[in-house]
Design a protein around this motif. Structure first.
Motif, short mmCIF file in Angstrom:
data_model
loop_
_atom_site.label_atom_id
_atom_site.label_comp_id
_atom_site.label_asym_id
_atom_site.label_seq_id
_atom_site.Cartn_x
_atom_site.Cartn_y
_atom_site.Cartn_z
N LEU A 163 0.81 -1.22 0.00
CA LEU A 163 0.00 0.00 0.00
C LEU A 163 0.84 1.26 0.00
O LEU A 163 0.62 2.18 -0.81
CB LEU A 163 -0.92 0.01 1.22
N PHE A 164 1.81 1.35 0.88
CA PHE A 164 2.52 2.61 1.10
C PHE A 164 3.24 3.16 -0.14
O PHE A 164 3.31 4.38 -0.29
CB PHE A 164 3.52 2.44 2.25
N PRO A 165 3.77 2.33 -1.03
CA PRO A 165 4.45 2.92 -2.20
C PRO A 165 3.55 3.78 -3.07
O PRO A 165 4.04 4.66 -3.79
CB PRO A 165 4.94 1.69 -2.98
N GLN A 170 3.16 12.20 3.26
CA GLN A 170 2.28 12.93 4.17
C GLN A 170 0.97 12.19 4.40
O GLN A 170 0.40 12.24 5.49
CB GLN A 170 1.99 14.33 3.62
N HIS A 171 0.49 11.46 3.39
CA HIS A 171 -0.75 10.71 3.53
C HIS A 171 -0.55 9.48 4.41
O HIS A 171 -1.44 9.13 5.21
CB HIS A 171 -1.29 10.31 2.16
N VAL A 172 0.58 8.80 4.27
CA VAL A 172 0.85 7.65 5.13
C VAL A 172 1.01 8.11 6.58
O VAL A 172 0.49 7.47 7.50
CB VAL A 172 2.11 6.90 4.66
N ILE A 215 3.54 6.14 -8.25
CA ILE A 215 4.30 5.88 -7.04
C ILE A 215 4.39 7.19 -6.25
O ILE A 215 4.62 8.26 -6.81
CB ILE A 215 5.71 5.36 -7.36
N GLY A 216 4.20 7.11 -4.94
CA GLY A 216 4.13 8.29 -4.11
C GLY A 216 5.46 9.01 -3.96
O GLY A 216 6.53 8.48 -4.28
N GLU A 217 5.38 10.23 -3.47
CA GLU A 217 6.56 11.06 -3.20
C GLU A 217 6.92 10.94 -1.73
O GLU A 217 6.07 11.09 -0.86
CB GLU A 217 6.29 12.52 -3.57
N TRP A 218 8.24 10.68 -1.48
CA TRP A 218 8.70 10.47 -0.12
C TRP A 218 9.94 11.32 0.14
O TRP A 218 10.61 11.77 -0.78
CB TRP A 218 9.03 8.99 0.11
N GLY A 219 10.26 11.47 1.42
CA GLY A 219 11.46 12.18 1.83
C GLY A 219 12.71 11.37 1.59
O GLY A 219 12.69 10.29 1.00
N ARG A 220 13.82 11.85 2.12
CA ARG A 220 15.14 11.28 1.80
C ARG A 220 15.24 9.80 2.13
O ARG A 220 15.75 9.01 1.36
CB ARG A 220 16.22 12.06 2.56
N ALA A 224 11.55 4.07 5.61
CA ALA A 224 12.49 3.48 6.56
C ALA A 224 12.46 4.23 7.89
O ALA A 224 12.87 3.70 8.92
CB ALA A 224 13.90 3.50 5.97
N GLU A 225 11.98 5.47 7.89
CA GLU A 225 11.90 6.26 9.11
C GLU A 225 10.53 6.18 9.78
O GLU A 225 10.20 7.00 10.63
CB GLU A 225 12.23 7.72 8.80
N LEU A 226 9.74 5.20 9.42
CA LEU A 226 8.37 5.09 9.91
C LEU A 226 8.31 5.13 11.44
O LEU A 226 7.39 5.72 12.01
CB LEU A 226 7.77 3.78 9.41
#
Length: 278
Positions: A163-165, A170-172, A215-220, A224-226
Motif C-alpha cells: 500500500l505505502f508505495p 504525508q498521507h501515510v 508511485i508516491g513522493e517520499w522524503g530522503r 524506513a523512518e516510519l
C-alpha cells in the motif's frame, strides 16, 4: 463462485490494477515446486480471469519475493491472533488477496478487508463467501471517517501490504496517526517499507509502468523512518529470509539471492517487510 471472464483493466484504475501483479505472483508460486505460499485460490482466480498477466514481466525473483513477503505477513498474523484472539484485523488495500482464507482464523475473529469500492465488488464477485465475523469495507483508506467508527476497546492488527508505495509520505503519516490514536489498547502494524531509491526503481519497473500506477513522493529515507512518525510506534523485527524454512527448501540459486539480500545492509535499506507495535 461465478465463472469469471472479465476485462479487469476496464474496471480498475491506476494503483488498483497493481493488485493483479501480486495475484499473479502468488498463482505462479503455487505452480512451482516447492511453493512458498501454497495459494491455490490465487491460482484458480488467475486461470479464470481474462487478463494478459504476462505484460507485467515478472522475474522468478519477483515471484518468489512477493510470495515470501505474503508468507511472512501470514505468519505474523497467525502469531498475533494466537496471542490475542480478540484482536481486530484491518487488512488495508486488500485487493484480491486470499489472506483470510490462508490464515483461516476462527469464525469469531473480527476481520475487515478494506479497499476501493470497485475492488471490493470484485472480491464479492470472485472469491468464496466467508462466514463468521469477516466483512469487507468499500472505501478509500485515506477517507477520514471510517476509522472513527471502529471498536477501539481491544488491540488491532493493521496489515498494509503493498500500500505505502502508492501514497505520498504525508498521507501515510496521516493514516498512521489516525489509526494509532484511535486504538489506545495498542496493536501491531505489518507493512512493507521502502527507501527513496527503491521507490525510484519501482517507478521505472516494467510491472508498474504496465499499470500506469503512480508511485508516491517520499522524503530522503522514505518509509524506513516510519518508527519516528509517532511516539507510540516501535520497531519489532524484520525477517531474515535465508533462515525461513520456506527459503531453505528452494533451489540453491534462489536461496543464494535471499542470502545476499540478508547480508547486504544496502539492499535491506532499499526496502522490506517489517513488523511494528504501538
Amino acid at each position: 463462485m461465478p465463472n469469471a471472464s472479465l476485462e479487469l483493466s476496464m474496471r480498475l484504475e491506476g494503483s488498483q490494477e497493481t493488485l493483479l501483479i501480486t495475484l499473479y505472483a502468488k498463482a505462479v508460486d503455487n505452480r512451482a515446486a516447492p511453493s512458498i505460499l501454497h495459494d491455490a485460490l490465487a491460482d484458480d482466480l488467475v486461470r479464470r480471469i481474462d487478463y494478459d498477466f504476462e505484460r507485467f514481466g515478472l522475474s522468478g525473483y519477483d515471484i518468489r519475493g512477493l510470495a515470501l513477503r505474503s508468507r511472512v505477513i501470514d505468519n505474523w498474523t497467525r502469531a498475533a491472533l494466537q496471542a490475542r484472539a480478540d484482536t481486530l484485523v484491518l487488512h488495508l488495500a486488500c485487493g484480491l488477496d486470499s489472506r483470510i482464507y490462508r490464515v483461516d482464523p476462527p469464525l469469531d475473529v473480527d476481520w475487515i478487508d478494506i479497499d476501493f469500492p470497485a475492488v471490493i465488488q470484485l472480491r464479492r464477485d470472485l472469491l468464496p463467501q466467508r462466514l463468521g465475523r469477516y466483512r469487507t469495507l468499500a472505501t478509500n483508506v485515506m477517507e477520514p471517517d471510517w476509522i472513527a467508527k471502529l471498536d477501539n476497546e481491544r488491540p488491532v492488527l493493521v496489515i498494509a501490504e503493498g500500500l505505502f508505495p502508492y501514497l505520498d509520505e504525508q498521507h501515510v503519516r496521516e493514516l498512521m496517526r489516525r489509526l494509532i490514536d484511535h486504538f489506545p489498547q495498542g496493536g501491531q502494524l505489518l507493512c512493507d517499507v521502502y527507501g527513496r531509491l527503491a521507490l525510484r526503481m519501482l517507478r521505472n519497473a516494467r510491472m508498474i509502468r504496465a499499470t500506469r500506477a503512480r508511485i508516491g513522493e517520499w522524503g530522503r529515507n522514505g518509509a524506513a523512518e516510519l518508527e519516528n512518525w509517532h511516539p507510540r510506534l516501535q520497531f519489532v523485527d524484520e525477517p531474515r529470509y535465508a533462515d525461513l524454512p520456506e527459503v531453505r527448501a528452494l533451489p540453491w540459486s534462489q536461496r543464494l539471492l535471499f542470502r545476499i539480500y540478508d547480508r547486504s545492509r544496502w539492499l535491506r535499506d532499499l526496502g522490506g517487510v517489517v513488523r511494528y507495535r504501538f
